[in-house]
Design an enzyme around this catalytic site. Structure first.
Site, PDB file in Angstrom:
ATOM      1  N   SER A  47       0.753  -1.369   0.100  1.00 47.64           N
ATOM      2  CA  SER A  47       0.025  -0.001  -0.109  1.00 47.64           C
ATOM      3  C   SER A  47       0.655   1.254  -0.144  1.00 47.64           C
ATOM      4  O   SER A  47       1.895   1.224   0.580  1.00 47.64           O
ATOM      5  CB  SER A  47      -0.850  -0.015   1.267  1.00 47.64           C
ATOM      6  OG  SER A  47      -1.418   1.205   1.457  1.00 47.64           O
ATOM      7  N   TYR A  98      -2.086  -0.349  10.240  1.00 46.16           N
ATOM      8  CA  TYR A  98      -2.277  -1.131   8.728  1.00 46.16           C
ATOM      9  C   TYR A  98      -1.145  -0.654   8.016  1.00 46.16           C
ATOM     10  O   TYR A  98      -0.680  -1.947   7.226  1.00 46.16           O
ATOM     11  CB  TYR A  98      -3.620  -0.071   7.940  1.00 46.16           C
ATOM     12  CG  TYR A  98      -3.564  -0.400   6.547  1.00 46.16           C
ATOM     13  CD1 TYR A  98      -4.090  -1.815   6.075  1.00 46.16           C
ATOM     14  CD2 TYR A  98      -3.409   0.630   5.768  1.00 46.16           C
ATOM     15  CE1 TYR A  98      -4.158  -1.963   4.784  1.00 46.16           C
ATOM     16  CE2 TYR A  98      -3.486   0.136   4.189  1.00 46.16           C
ATOM     17  CZ  TYR A  98      -3.739  -1.158   3.913  1.00 46.16           C
ATOM     18  OH  TYR A  98      -4.073  -1.394   2.661  1.00 46.16           O
TER      19      TYR A  98
HETATM   20  N1  LIG Z   1      -8.613  -0.122  -2.502  1.00 43.25           N
HETATM   21  C1  LIG Z   1      -7.358   0.744  -2.119  1.00 43.25           C
HETATM   22  O1  LIG Z   1      -7.365   1.819  -2.324  1.00 43.25           O
HETATM   23  C2  LIG Z   1      -6.029  -0.198  -1.751  1.00 43.25           C
HETATM   24  C3  LIG Z   1      -4.908   0.785  -1.634  1.00 43.25           C
HETATM   25  C4  LIG Z   1      -3.844   0.129  -1.108  1.00 43.25           C
HETATM   26  C5  LIG Z   1      -3.631  -1.129  -0.822  1.00 43.25           C
HETATM   27  N2  LIG Z   1      -4.926  -1.964  -1.033  1.00 43.25           N
HETATM   28  C6  LIG Z   1      -4.812  -3.624  -0.683  1.00 43.25           C
HETATM   29  O2  LIG Z   1      -5.252  -4.222  -1.830  1.00 43.25           O
HETATM   30  C7  LIG Z   1      -6.019  -5.306  -1.395  1.00 43.25           C
HETATM   31  C8  LIG Z   1      -7.246  -5.390  -1.883  1.00 43.25           C
HETATM   32  O3  LIG Z   1      -7.846  -4.311  -1.465  1.00 43.25           O
HETATM   33  P1  LIG Z   1      -9.408  -3.847  -1.762  1.00 43.25           P
HETATM   34  O4  LIG Z   1      -9.667  -2.651  -1.728  1.00 43.25           O
HETATM   35  O5  LIG Z   1     -10.133  -4.958  -2.983  1.00 43.25           O
HETATM   36  O6  LIG Z   1     -10.325  -4.310  -0.248  1.00 43.25           O
HETATM   37  P2  LIG Z   1     -11.328  -5.113  -0.230  1.00 43.25           P
HETATM   38  O7  LIG Z   1     -11.834  -4.978   1.396  1.00 43.25           O
HETATM   39  O8  LIG Z   1     -12.646  -4.937  -1.119  1.00 43.25           O
HETATM   40  O9  LIG Z   1     -10.785  -6.562  -0.383  1.00 43.25           O
HETATM   41  C9  LIG Z   1     -10.142  -7.479   0.401  1.00 43.25           C
HETATM   42  C10 LIG Z   1     -10.851  -8.759   0.774  1.00 43.25           C
HETATM   43  O10 LIG Z   1     -10.311  -9.529   1.447  1.00 43.25           O
HETATM   44  C11 LIG Z   1     -11.331 -10.513   2.157  1.00 43.25           C
HETATM   45  N3  LIG Z   1     -10.381 -10.740   3.555  1.00 43.25           N
HETATM   46  C12 LIG Z   1     -10.128  -9.791   4.691  1.00 43.25           C
HETATM   47  N4  LIG Z   1      -9.380 -10.533   5.491  1.00 43.25           N
HETATM   48  C13 LIG Z   1      -9.394 -12.010   4.812  1.00 43.25           C
HETATM   49  C14 LIG Z   1      -8.966 -13.019   5.470  1.00 43.25           C
HETATM   50  N5  LIG Z   1      -8.439 -13.431   6.796  1.00 43.25           N
HETATM   51  N6  LIG Z   1      -9.142 -14.277   4.613  1.00 43.25           N
HETATM   52  C15 LIG Z   1      -9.824 -14.253   3.606  1.00 43.25           C
HETATM   53  N7  LIG Z   1     -10.152 -13.121   2.937  1.00 43.25           N
HETATM   54  C16 LIG Z   1      -9.996 -12.049   3.671  1.00 43.25           C
HETATM   55  C17 LIG Z   1     -12.277  -9.357   2.448  1.00 43.25           C
HETATM   56  O11 LIG Z   1     -13.742 -10.127   2.668  1.00 43.25           O
HETATM   57  C18 LIG Z   1     -12.590  -8.600   1.061  1.00 43.25           C
HETATM   58  O12 LIG Z   1     -13.350  -9.337   0.160  1.00 43.25           O
HETATM   59  C19 LIG Z   1      -5.748  -5.337   0.155  1.00 43.25           C
HETATM   60  O13 LIG Z   1      -4.864  -6.057   0.493  1.00 43.25           O
HETATM   61  C20 LIG Z   1      -5.584  -3.863   0.484  1.00 43.25           C
HETATM   62  O14 LIG Z   1      -5.081  -3.545   1.800  1.00 43.25           O
HETATM   63  C21 LIG Z   1      -6.025  -1.271  -1.295  1.00 43.25           C
END
Ligand SMILES: NC(=O)c1ccc[n+]([C@@H]2O[C@H](COP(=O)([O-])OP(=O)(O)OC[C@H]3O[C@@H](n4cnc5c(N)ncnc54)[C@H](O)[C@@H]3O)[C@@H](O)[C@H]2O)c1
Length: 355
Positions: free
Chosen positions: A144, A169
């Site tokens: 991130s 985080y």
């Molecule tokens: N969206 C953003 O702006 C952003 C920015 C930087 C990093 N990220 C990273 O990208 C990845 C995806 O993010 P996103 O925006 O799609 O978020 P999201 O919350 O929509 O997707 C993450 C998914 O992981 C699942 N999850 C959480 N804990 C879990 C576990 N222990 N076992 C199995 N499933 C689990 C959740 O149910 C969710 O569906 C994440 O790692 C997030 O930290 C996202």
């Protein structure tokens, strides 16, 4: 570092965190592009935000799978469940793993630290151990932009020091990069970490500003604008993120030995961000215009009356700004989609979905 090409067709690909926002969009892309093979989605479908959105995205995936030659398997469970992760790797022996499952969100980590350790640290460790025991050709995982903390030097480069996280985080994401490095070195596992910059788009995450602000405005509530609007964010549209991940999956860091005869870690980290940080207030103005255009809100909506300028929140950072030149150099890609187009797609989707 050189890259080893990986063909995806005919392979088993594991995407954790699908049907999360980014995961679902990636899986849809894989089902559309691959001509054969199996895509396994693993997600615990937690209720950090409305699980109906995850079910909706899963339906889209299942519909796409019906038309695809690629098999899709959905497993409901947690990456923190070591036995489950092991059993998935034992059964499918995935060639490429994309770990997107995590507890996301900076603010939520202030009051809910446990789940960050469980999903982002223990869960990621389980993925690494499984990659060790069932060797994969490439492990790609989400990091991130938050790892840059309050760094003053912009744009943020992967060569910058990132040892001062300002939220739990961010600390878990930086830890993922460190853990991946040690596993790459010890067990010669090709791994690539991707630092995503504020990803947005249709069927995105309702906890993120553009989506939660829209929900509030629709209900006639006020939106809070942090740091009195003095924030800049490198907003990245979902299709750009998917394009980046899709390309990276197919090019793993090359394996090579060092002078000591031991493997050099086949390890890399990239930023994926547009490199054009937007002023938060400009982003909000564009969102407002697009909400009116998509008829989510009426033309005479009094936006000024629904804004509250407030101070900075713990864990937040004033600026994010990606230097994505390394991604461009190694994968020939830089995010391109601007906020006008991206927010238009979001508001049109919102209008169709909620009305
Ligand atoms: N969206 C953003 O702006 C952003 C920015 C930087 C990093 N990220 C990273 O990208 C990845 C995806 O993010 P996103 O925006 O799609 O978020 P999201 O919350 O929509 O997707 C993450 C998914 O992981 C699942 N999850 C959480 N804990 C879990 C576990 N222990 N076992 C199995 N499933 C689990 C959740 O149910 C969710 O569906 C994440 O790692 C997030 O930290 C996202």
């Amino acid at each position: 570092m050189g890259k080893t090409s990986i063909g995806l067709n005919g392979r088993n690909i594991l995407v954790t965190g699908s049907p999360g926002f980014i995961g679902a969009n990636l899986v849809l892309r894989l089902l559309g592009e691959m001509t054969s093979g199996t895509v396994i989605s693993l997600d615990n479908m937690n209720d950090y935000y409305d699980p109906a959105l995850k079910s909706y995205r899963l339906e889209l995936i299942e519909k796409a799978a019906e038309k695809s030659n690629v098999r899709h398997v959905f497993v409901k469970g947690s990456i923190a469940d070591k036995a489950l992760v092991d059993s998935i790797f034992a059964e499918y022996k995935p060639s490429v793993v994309v770990n997107l499952a995590a507890q996301a969100g900076v603010r939520y980590s202030i009051d809910h630290p446990d789940v960050y350790i469980e999903s982002n640290i223990i869960g990621f460790y389980n993925i690494l151990e499984a990659c060790r025991h069932y060797p994969v050709e490439h492990l790609v995982y989400a990091s991130s932009s938050s790892v840059y903390g309050g760094n003053k030097k912009v744009p943020f480069s992967v060569d910058d020091k990132v040892d001062n996280p300002v939220s739990l985080y961010a600390a878990t994401k930086k830890s993922n990069e460190l853990l991946a490095h040690s596993y790459s070195k010890l067990y010669n596992i090709p791994s690539t970490g991707l630092r995503f910059f504020t990803v947005y788009g249709p069927a995105g995450r309702p906890d993120m500003f553009y989506f939660s602000a829209t929900n509030k405005l629709v209900k006639g509530e006020n939106i809070k604008i942090f740091n009195y609007g003095n924030c800049k964010r490198d907003f990245t549209y979902i299709d750009d993120i998917v394009e980046g991940v899709y390309r990276v999956m197919q090019g793993a860091p090359e394996k090579a030995n060092g002078e000591d005869g031991l493997p050099l870690p086949p390890y890399a980290v990239y930023n994926i961000g547009g490199g054009t940080p937007e002023n938060l207030l400009d982003y909000i103005s564009t969102l407002q215009e697009e909400l009116v255009r998509a008829k989510v809100l009426p033309e005479n909506y009094d936006f000024e009356a629904h804004r509250e300028l407030v101070g900075m929140q713990a864990g937040d950072v004033p600026v994010t700004y990606a230097d994505s030149t390394a991604l461009e150099k190694d994968y020939g890609f830089t995010p391109k989609i601007g906020i006008r187009e991206g927010l238009r797609n979001f508001t049109e989707w919102y209008s169709g979905f909620y009305k």
